[in-house]
Write an enzyme that holds these catalytic residues in place. Structure first.
Site, mmCIF file in Angstrom:
data_model
loop_
_atom_site.group_PDB
_atom_site.id
_atom_site.type_symbol
_atom_site.label_atom_id
_atom_site.label_comp_id
_atom_site.label_asym_id
_atom_site.label_seq_id
_atom_site.Cartn_x
_atom_site.Cartn_y
_atom_site.Cartn_z
ATOM 1 N N ASP A 74 77.241 83.464 -44.923
ATOM 2 C CA ASP A 74 77.564 84.390 -43.829
ATOM 3 C C ASP A 74 76.602 85.561 -43.788
ATOM 4 O O ASP A 74 76.303 86.159 -44.828
ATOM 5 C CB ASP A 74 78.983 84.960 -44.038
ATOM 6 N N GLU A 120 78.494 85.620 -36.357
ATOM 7 C CA GLU A 120 79.652 85.692 -35.461
ATOM 8 C C GLU A 120 79.244 86.288 -34.122
ATOM 9 O O GLU A 120 78.577 87.332 -34.096
ATOM 10 C CB GLU A 120 80.743 86.577 -36.082
ATOM 11 N N GLU A 155 87.186 79.333 -34.827
ATOM 12 C CA GLU A 155 88.334 79.850 -35.586
ATOM 13 C C GLU A 155 89.467 80.222 -34.637
ATOM 14 O O GLU A 155 89.246 80.959 -33.653
ATOM 15 C CB GLU A 155 87.896 81.068 -36.419
HETATM 16 O O1 KIV Z 1 84.180 84.183 -44.227
HETATM 17 C C1 KIV Z 1 84.826 83.129 -44.133
HETATM 18 O O2 KIV Z 1 85.421 82.645 -45.082
HETATM 19 C C2 KIV Z 1 84.878 82.480 -42.826
HETATM 20 C C3 KIV Z 1 85.946 81.440 -42.644
HETATM 21 C C4 KIV Z 1 87.218 82.092 -42.254
HETATM 22 C C5 KIV Z 1 85.544 80.413 -41.679
HETATM 23 O O3 KIV Z 1 84.122 82.792 -41.961
#
Ligand code: KIV
Length: 264
Positions: A84, A114, A181
């Site tokens: 992420d 995102e 999500e």
């Molecule tokens: O950060 C995370 O774990 C996520 C999931 C909720 C998909 O983005």
């Protein structure tokens, strides 16, 4: 087990075989996740909530994401690692390029961002430089303050059409995966059919190409009240490895998510 690649995931989508994804933040859990045969590991900024105890993902820094991506990489042999990009780490294309480079050099094979249409240029430029992107749509936790809480998205026909358009446009801009999500099942199904890249779902119904759960939710150790889409596999299985294996079996056999985990 051969290492998962973006190509092997696309092949699974074409064959109609479900893929599995779970979050991990360290080497030890990553080894168990490999043993269970999970295809994708997400080094999620959910670590801000489940490891650090915050009430959102907003406090997570780039430095922390790089550290945990390195830990996961150290334990990983077979899964594709997706990392992420944390809150405010991709405000501009240049900033996204620098920060995504750090995650790729720490061991990620794809980064997750995102947002919607505003990401098109960033997605395009990252891919051009060899950095695949997963576009996270629907409930985007980094925007929790704008969204007014962790709520199901795409409930009205207008919102659903707009999310579907975002997925199509982001694929056209070069997104290699979509993560959806908390959207109604019919929308998860429609978006999965509308794009040719793999779609990973969490609270998006049973029809997406892959499912993802936060590891600590799957093990029932998240302190807060579990969301509707969560299933505690440790409760029924007793060990971490068998919990992960049961999750894989249920996803592959279309038993998870069941109707009680989905939104209409
Ligand atoms: O950060 C995370 O774990 C996520 C999931 C909720 C998909 O983005």
């Amino acid at each position: 087990m051969p290492k998962t690649t973006l190509h092997s995931l696309t092949r699974l989508k074409q064959e109609g075989t479900k893929a599995t994804c779970v979050t991990s933040y360290d080497a030890s859990f990553t080894q168990r996740i490999n043993q269970a045969g999970i295809d994708i590991i997400l080094v999620g900024d959910s670590l801000g909530m489940v490891l650090q105890g915050h009430d959102s993902t907003l406090p997570v820094s780039m430095e922390q994401m790089v550290y945990h991506t390195r830990c996961v990489q150290a334990g990983n042999n077979t899964a594709l690692i997706m990392a992420d990009m944390p809150f405010m780490s991709y405000r501009t294309v240049e900033q996204a390029m620098t920060n995504a480079t750090d995650l790729m050099q720490a061991g990620a094979q794809i980064v997750k961002l995102e947002g919607g249409l505003w990401l098109k240029d960033t997605v395009n430029k990252l891919l051009e430089q060899g950095i695949p992107v997963c576009a996270h749509l629907g409930l985007t936790p980094q925007a929790v303050n704008k969204l007014g809480g962790y709520r199901v998205q795409g409930k009205t026909p207008e919102q659903a059409a707009s999310l579907l358009n975002e997925a199509v446009e982001l694929e056209a801009a070069g997104a290699s995966m979509i993560l959806l999500e908390c959207v109604p099942t019919h929308l998860g199904k429609a978006i999965t059919a509308a794009v040719s890249v793999p779609v990973i779902g969490i609270g998006a119904g049973p029809d997406t190409d892959a499912q993802v759960l936060v590891l600590y939710d799957l093990l029932g150790i998240t302190p807060s009240k579990p969301a509707r889409f969560v299933k505690d596999y440790l409760l029924q299985e007793g060990t971490v490895l068998s919990a992960l294996e049961a999750y894989v079996t249920e996803v592959k056999n279309h038993q998870f998510p069941a109707p009680e985990h989905c939104f209409n």
